[in-house]
Motif scaffolding. Structure first.
Motif, PDB file in Angstrom:
ATOM      1  N   LYS A  80       1.066  -1.431   0.091  1.00 38.96           N
ATOM      2  CA  LYS A  80       0.014   0.020   0.040  1.00 38.96           C
ATOM      3  C   LYS A  80       0.830   1.251  -0.015  1.00 38.96           C
ATOM      4  O   LYS A  80       0.389   2.362  -0.606  1.00 38.96           O
ATOM      5  CB  LYS A  80      -0.817  -0.134   1.146  1.00 38.96           C
ATOM      6  CG  LYS A  80      -2.003   1.090   1.216  1.00 38.96           C
ATOM      7  CD  LYS A  80      -3.100   0.855   2.359  1.00 38.96           C
ATOM      8  CE  LYS A  80      -4.252   1.890   2.114  1.00 38.96           C
ATOM      9  NZ  LYS A  80      -5.005   1.913   3.187  1.00 38.96           N
ATOM     10  N   HIS A  81       1.824   1.258   0.744  1.00 33.01           N
ATOM     11  CA  HIS A  81       2.896   2.316   0.835  1.00 33.01           C
ATOM     12  C   HIS A  81       3.487   2.671  -0.682  1.00 33.01           C
ATOM     13  O   HIS A  81       3.696   3.797  -0.978  1.00 33.01           O
ATOM     14  CB  HIS A  81       4.021   2.098   1.771  1.00 33.01           C
ATOM     15  CG  HIS A  81       5.079   3.033   1.827  1.00 33.01           C
ATOM     16  ND1 HIS A  81       6.236   2.970   0.943  1.00 33.01           N
ATOM     17  CD2 HIS A  81       5.140   4.379   2.560  1.00 33.01           C
ATOM     18  CE1 HIS A  81       7.087   3.995   1.428  1.00 33.01           C
ATOM     19  NE2 HIS A  81       6.381   4.857   2.084  1.00 33.01           N
ATOM     20  N   ASP A  82       4.011   1.571  -1.303  1.00 32.43           N
ATOM     21  CA  ASP A  82       4.526   1.413  -2.574  1.00 32.43           C
ATOM     22  C   ASP A  82       3.426   2.207  -3.546  1.00 32.43           C
ATOM     23  O   ASP A  82       3.963   3.176  -4.407  1.00 32.43           O
ATOM     24  CB  ASP A  82       5.392   0.221  -3.327  1.00 32.43           C
ATOM     25  CG  ASP A  82       6.136  -0.058  -2.159  1.00 32.43           C
ATOM     26  OD1 ASP A  82       6.856   0.771  -1.370  1.00 32.43           O
ATOM     27  OD2 ASP A  82       6.758  -1.268  -2.241  1.00 32.43           O
ATOM     28  N   GLU A  87       1.808   6.976  -6.677  1.00 30.33           N
ATOM     29  CA  GLU A  87       0.683   8.152  -6.924  1.00 30.33           C
ATOM     30  C   GLU A  87       1.123   9.599  -6.677  1.00 30.33           C
ATOM     31  O   GLU A  87       1.097  10.267  -7.495  1.00 30.33           O
ATOM     32  CB  GLU A  87      -0.604   7.729  -6.139  1.00 30.33           C
ATOM     33  CG  GLU A  87      -1.285   6.656  -6.785  1.00 30.33           C
ATOM     34  CD  GLU A  87      -2.605   6.097  -5.810  1.00 30.33           C
ATOM     35  OE1 GLU A  87      -2.988   7.120  -5.027  1.00 30.33           O
ATOM     36  OE2 GLU A  87      -3.091   4.992  -5.804  1.00 30.33           O
ATOM     37  N   TYR A  88       1.756   9.352  -5.254  1.00 31.97           N
ATOM     38  CA  TYR A  88       2.404  10.794  -5.008  1.00 31.97           C
ATOM     39  C   TYR A  88       3.405  11.522  -5.884  1.00 31.97           C
ATOM     40  O   TYR A  88       3.477  12.475  -6.365  1.00 31.97           O
ATOM     41  CB  TYR A  88       2.735  10.491  -3.612  1.00 31.97           C
ATOM     42  CG  TYR A  88       3.636  11.803  -3.016  1.00 31.97           C
ATOM     43  CD1 TYR A  88       3.156  12.922  -2.596  1.00 31.97           C
ATOM     44  CD2 TYR A  88       5.210  11.707  -3.027  1.00 31.97           C
ATOM     45  CE1 TYR A  88       3.725  14.104  -2.305  1.00 31.97           C
ATOM     46  CE2 TYR A  88       5.874  12.973  -2.665  1.00 31.97           C
ATOM     47  CZ  TYR A  88       5.116  14.123  -1.998  1.00 31.97           C
ATOM     48  OH  TYR A  88       5.978  15.092  -2.028  1.00 31.97           O
ATOM     49  N   GLU A  89       4.158  10.270  -6.390  1.00 30.47           N
ATOM     50  CA  GLU A  89       5.371  10.860  -7.343  1.00 30.47           C
ATOM     51  C   GLU A  89       4.911  11.256  -8.556  1.00 30.47           C
ATOM     52  O   GLU A  89       5.445  12.294  -9.335  1.00 30.47           O
ATOM     53  CB  GLU A  89       6.301   9.950  -7.378  1.00 30.47           C
ATOM     54  CG  GLU A  89       7.291   9.667  -6.115  1.00 30.47           C
ATOM     55  CD  GLU A  89       8.224   8.510  -6.138  1.00 30.47           C
ATOM     56  OE1 GLU A  89       8.005   7.827  -7.150  1.00 30.47           O
ATOM     57  OE2 GLU A  89       9.071   8.340  -5.301  1.00 30.47           O
ATOM     58  N   ALA A  90       3.799  10.882  -8.953  1.00 32.33           N
ATOM     59  CA  ALA A  90       3.141  11.012 -10.402  1.00 32.33           C
ATOM     60  C   ALA A  90       2.652  12.515 -10.329  1.00 32.33           C
ATOM     61  O   ALA A  90       3.009  13.325 -11.317  1.00 32.33           O
ATOM     62  CB  ALA A  90       2.268  10.107 -10.775  1.00 32.33           C
ATOM     63  N   ILE A  91       1.638  12.566  -9.122  1.00 28.55           N
ATOM     64  CA  ILE A  91       1.004  14.000  -9.097  1.00 28.55           C
ATOM     65  C   ILE A  91       2.195  15.123  -8.686  1.00 28.55           C
ATOM     66  O   ILE A  91       2.104  16.165  -9.334  1.00 28.55           O
ATOM     67  CB  ILE A  91       0.161  13.870  -7.789  1.00 28.55           C
ATOM     68  CG1 ILE A  91      -0.950  13.139  -8.409  1.00 28.55           C
ATOM     69  CG2 ILE A  91      -0.310  15.479  -7.487  1.00 28.55           C
ATOM     70  CD1 ILE A  91      -2.061  12.868  -7.376  1.00 28.55           C
ATOM     71  N   ASN A  92       3.198  14.535  -7.901  1.00 25.57           N
ATOM     72  CA  ASN A  92       4.291  15.707  -7.670  1.00 25.57           C
ATOM     73  C   ASN A  92       5.171  16.158  -8.986  1.00 25.57           C
ATOM     74  O   ASN A  92       5.343  17.247  -9.187  1.00 25.57           O
ATOM     75  CB  ASN A  92       5.232  15.049  -6.647  1.00 25.57           C
ATOM     76  CG  ASN A  92       6.171  16.137  -6.226  1.00 25.57           C
ATOM     77  OD1 ASN A  92       5.803  17.198  -5.695  1.00 25.57           O
ATOM     78  ND2 ASN A  92       7.395  15.628  -5.927  1.00 25.57           N
ATOM     79  N   LYS A  93       5.405  15.173  -9.904  1.00 26.31           N
ATOM     80  CA  LYS A  93       6.103  15.435 -11.256  1.00 26.31           C
ATOM     81  C   LYS A  93       5.155  16.431 -11.943  1.00 26.31           C
ATOM     82  O   LYS A  93       5.576  17.483 -12.735  1.00 26.31           O
ATOM     83  CB  LYS A  93       6.251  14.316 -12.008  1.00 26.31           C
ATOM     84  CG  LYS A  93       7.281  14.530 -13.211  1.00 26.31           C
ATOM     85  CD  LYS A  93       7.298  13.241 -13.996  1.00 26.31           C
ATOM     86  CE  LYS A  93       8.185  12.250 -13.126  1.00 26.31           C
ATOM     87  NZ  LYS A  93       8.449  10.952 -14.040  1.00 26.31           N
TER      88      LYS A  93
END
Length: 196
Positions: A80-82, A87-93
């Motif tokens: 779940k963390h991964d 998702e976080y990294e995609a939105i952050n990018k």
């Protein structure tokens, strides 16, 4: 309409404020204001914050769970963390890309609003006197310098007036800063004596 004299002065005040406050500070404040406006970017920003909190919480839960004693629970948290981290990294990018575009737009607007406007005024009004000097008040060579490069003789050119405004604003800001610092140190001195 605002006279040329005051227009040049106000442009130099704006330039001084931007230089004093700092362009990056202004960019960051405008970005934060932009994120408050209901747009798709602000939705992504809220989603990014939610995912960030979730990633931190999952990481905390993983650290609190023994990977040897409770492997199934730990593995589930890890997956779940991964997934959340991806998702976080995609939105952050996406947000970093949008912030870069936003910063470029702000820089262009800021340049046109300050330096670009100054250059335009100096070009457009290069033959227009900002104000006239009294006849015979100054020697010829001083009058020529004040009208340099293209203003009529016996007047002050926009280039000279622009330099005078920039110098006057900088000097006044330094004087005001010195007076305020002197008052602050004078107010702090009696307080220091009372504590001793």
């Amino acid at each position: 309409m605002l006279s040329l004299l005051w227009s040049v002065f106000l442009v130099h005040v704006a330039i001084y404020l931007v230089n004093t406050i700092g362009a990056s500070t202004i960019d960051n404040l405008l970005w934060l204001l932009y994120l408050k406006v209901p747009t798709s970017t602000s939705k992504k920003y809220k989603e990014q914050n939610r995912l960030k909190r979730e990633v931190v919480q999952l990481k905390r839960d993983m650290n609190n769970t023994s990977s040897q004693d409770e492997f199934a629970k730990w593995a589930k948290l890890r997956r779940k963390h991964d997934k959340t981290m991806e998702e976080y990294e995609a939105i952050n990018k996406q947000l970093v890309s949008q912030k870069t575009s936003f910063d470029w737009g702000v820089k262009i607007v800021r340049w046109f609003g300050t330096s670009g406007l100054k250059f335009f005024l100096q070009f457009w009004y290069s033959k227009t006197p900002v104000f006239h000097l009294p006849e015979g008040w100054l020697p010829y060579y001083v009058a020529w310098l004040l009208s340099f490069p293209r203003a009529p003789m016996g007047s002050v050119s926009i280039q000279i007036w622009s330099n005078v405004c920039a110098t006057a604003i900088t000097t006044m800001a330094e004087v005001v800063t010195a007076v305020l610092l002197q008052r602050a140190t004078a107010a702090a001195a009696p307080a220091a004596k009372k504590t001793q």
